[in-house]
Design a protein around this motif. Structure first.
Motif, PDB file in Angstrom:
ATOM      1  N   HIS A 200      27.969  24.387 -24.538  1.00 47.84           N
ATOM      2  CA  HIS A 200      28.963  25.135 -25.310  1.00 47.84           C
ATOM      3  C   HIS A 200      28.667  25.049 -26.801  1.00 47.84           C
ATOM      4  O   HIS A 200      28.770  26.043 -27.528  1.00 47.84           O
ATOM      5  CB  HIS A 200      30.364  24.591 -25.041  1.00 47.84           C
TER       6      HIS A 200
ATOM      7  N   LYS B  21      37.436  24.651 -18.026  1.00 49.12           N
ATOM      8  CA  LYS B  21      37.525  25.323 -16.729  1.00 49.12           C
ATOM      9  C   LYS B  21      38.920  25.908 -16.511  1.00 49.12           C
ATOM     10  O   LYS B  21      39.069  27.023 -15.997  1.00 49.12           O
ATOM     11  CB  LYS B  21      37.176  24.341 -15.604  1.00 49.12           C
TER      12      LYS B  21
ATOM     13  N   THR C 187      28.774  12.987 -26.553  1.00 47.85           N
ATOM     14  CA  THR C 187      29.274  13.447 -25.254  1.00 47.85           C
ATOM     15  C   THR C 187      28.232  13.315 -24.162  1.00 47.85           C
ATOM     16  O   THR C 187      27.060  13.620 -24.363  1.00 47.85           O
ATOM     17  CB  THR C 187      29.755  14.915 -25.336  1.00 47.85           C
ATOM     18  N   ARG C 188      28.668  12.851 -22.995  1.00 45.89           N
ATOM     19  CA  ARG C 188      27.789  12.760 -21.830  1.00 45.89           C
ATOM     20  C   ARG C 188      27.667  14.105 -21.135  1.00 45.89           C
ATOM     21  O   ARG C 188      26.762  14.308 -20.332  1.00 45.89           O
ATOM     22  CB  ARG C 188      28.341  11.740 -20.829  1.00 45.89           C
ATOM     23  N   SER C 189      28.572  15.018 -21.428  1.00 46.15           N
ATOM     24  CA  SER C 189      28.648  16.279 -20.705  1.00 46.15           C
ATOM     25  C   SER C 189      27.574  17.268 -21.159  1.00 46.15           C
ATOM     26  O   SER C 189      27.562  17.699 -22.314  1.00 46.15           O
ATOM     27  CB  SER C 189      30.029  16.911 -20.902  1.00 46.15           C
ATOM     28  N   GLU C 190      26.695  17.625 -20.249  1.00 48.08           N
ATOM     29  CA  GLU C 190      25.706  18.650 -20.554  1.00 48.08           C
ATOM     30  C   GLU C 190      26.381  19.992 -20.790  1.00 48.08           C
ATOM     31  O   GLU C 190      25.929  20.796 -21.614  1.00 48.08           O
ATOM     32  CB  GLU C 190      24.685  18.760 -19.418  1.00 48.08           C
ATOM     33  N   GLN C 191      27.468  20.241 -20.050  1.00 45.95           N
ATOM     34  CA  GLN C 191      28.175  21.505 -20.198  1.00 45.95           C
ATOM     35  C   GLN C 191      28.752  21.648 -21.598  1.00 45.95           C
ATOM     36  O   GLN C 191      28.686  22.721 -22.207  1.00 45.95           O
ATOM     37  CB  GLN C 191      29.295  21.603 -19.165  1.00 45.95           C
ATOM     38  N   LYS C 192      29.287  20.569 -22.132  1.00 50.26           N
ATOM     39  CA  LYS C 192      29.841  20.635 -23.483  1.00 50.26           C
ATOM     40  C   LYS C 192      28.731  20.859 -24.506  1.00 50.26           C
ATOM     41  O   LYS C 192      28.902  21.639 -25.447  1.00 50.26           O
ATOM     42  CB  LYS C 192      30.613  19.355 -23.818  1.00 50.26           C
ATOM     43  N   ARG C 193      27.595  20.205 -24.320  1.00 49.40           N
ATOM     44  CA  ARG C 193      26.482  20.434 -25.250  1.00 49.40           C
ATOM     45  C   ARG C 193      26.002  21.882 -25.157  1.00 49.40           C
ATOM     46  O   ARG C 193      25.597  22.478 -26.164  1.00 49.40           O
ATOM     47  CB  ARG C 193      25.340  19.455 -24.955  1.00 49.40           C
TER      48      ARG C 193
ATOM     49  N   ARG D 210      20.094  13.573 -25.728  1.00 48.12           N
ATOM     50  CA  ARG D 210      21.214  14.507 -25.873  1.00 48.12           C
ATOM     51  C   ARG D 210      20.911  15.566 -26.938  1.00 48.12           C
ATOM     52  O   ARG D 210      21.224  16.748 -26.752  1.00 48.12           O
ATOM     53  CB  ARG D 210      22.490  13.744 -26.230  1.00 48.12           C
TER      54      ARG D 210
ATOM     55  N   ASP E  12      37.630  18.540 -22.866  1.00 49.26           N
ATOM     56  CA  ASP E  12      36.615  18.118 -21.908  1.00 49.26           C
ATOM     57  C   ASP E  12      36.322  19.272 -20.947  1.00 49.26           C
ATOM     58  O   ASP E  12      36.896  20.353 -21.076  1.00 49.26           O
ATOM     59  CB  ASP E  12      37.030  16.839 -21.160  1.00 49.26           C
ATOM     60  N   ASP E  13      35.460  19.035 -19.998  1.00 46.78           N
ATOM     61  CA  ASP E  13      35.032  20.118 -19.101  1.00 46.78           C
ATOM     62  C   ASP E  13      36.201  20.706 -18.310  1.00 46.78           C
ATOM     63  O   ASP E  13      36.262  21.915 -18.079  1.00 46.78           O
ATOM     64  CB  ASP E  13      33.960  19.605 -18.129  1.00 46.78           C
TER      65      ASP E  13
END
Length: 237
Positions: A104, A138, A96-102, A55, A133-134
């Motif tokens: 950001h 959005k 966080t598991r979210s690549e999108q958040k990373r 991550r 969250d994502d």
């Protein structure tokens, strides 16, 4: 001879990563936890550590990619503040598991580095994004890009969860979130909008209007636009 800011960044990032790992060396304490301490220690020291490392590596790759797309820094970020900023980013990134958040997170840091100066506003943006969250992001983006209907809601960008939303004499209506996110239950969308309101990123437009229901019409606030300005990249402009 002075070192260019872009040359110093990788070294600072590496120092921040090493320091963060040192500061979170909790294995001895974890092992003392009854029943699960040994298993938890194995996870943290083994596969868990690998996941966290991946991550952080993703975050750094995103940061490197984004900085290469931007103009050189206008003024340097104070080294100690940059170190603290990077520590905060790493702490959030590994959770966080979210690549999108990373991504950001990386965009916020990249913007701060290019802008220069103190990091207070960047830290606020990181904290807010860390709380979302994502889906929140959005929905916020959808609201900020919603069409403006002349002479309707005072010319504001409005999104709605109403099953039968108000319409203009010409039959136009506010953007319906259920149409934008057809696979997301309305209850989930309502909860997300409520959480955006609670953080000051949305305003419930139904309050104060006698003919509208509460928590059915939402307008993005100045804070919402400010936050999106931090995470919007040049690729999205």
């Amino acid at each position: 001879m002075s070192v260019k800011p872009e040359k110093k960044l990788p070294a600072l990032a590496k120092r921040a990563a090493e320091r963060y790992i040192e500061l979170t060396g909790l294995r001895a304490t974890v092992q003392l936890i009854p029943y699960i301490g040994g298993s938890l220690d194995t996870l943290l020291a083994g596969e868990g550590a690998k996941i966290q490392q991946k991550r952080v590596e993703h975050l750094l790759a995103e940061l490197n990619r984004r900085l290469r797309l931007l103009q050189p820094p206008s003024s340097p970020v104070p080294e100690e503040e940059l170190l603290d900023l990077m520590l905060g980013v790493f702490e959030r990134a590994i959770k966080t598991r979210s690549e999108q958040k990373r991504s950001h997170f990386a965009q916020i840091v990249a913007k701060q580095i290019v802008t220069g100066g103190g990091v207070t506003q960047a830290e606020v943006a990181l904290r807010l994004v860390g709380e979302l969250d994502d889906l929140h992001i959005k929905i916020l983006k959808t609201a900020l890009l919603a069409p403006i209907i002349p002479n309707f809601f005072d010319g504001r960008r409005v999104i709605t969860l109403a099953a039968k939303p108000a319409t203009t004499p010409g039959g136009k209506t506010s953007l319906q979130l259920a149409h934008v996110f057809p696979d997301v239950p309305v209850t989930t969308l309502r909860l997300a909008c409520s959480e955006l309101v609670s953080r000051g990123l949305f305003q419930d437009e139904g309050i104060g209007r006698w003919d509208l229901g509460v928590m059915e019409y939402f307008v993005p606030t100045d804070l919402g636009a400010w936050l999106y300005g931090w995470i919007k990249s040049s690729e999205q402009e």
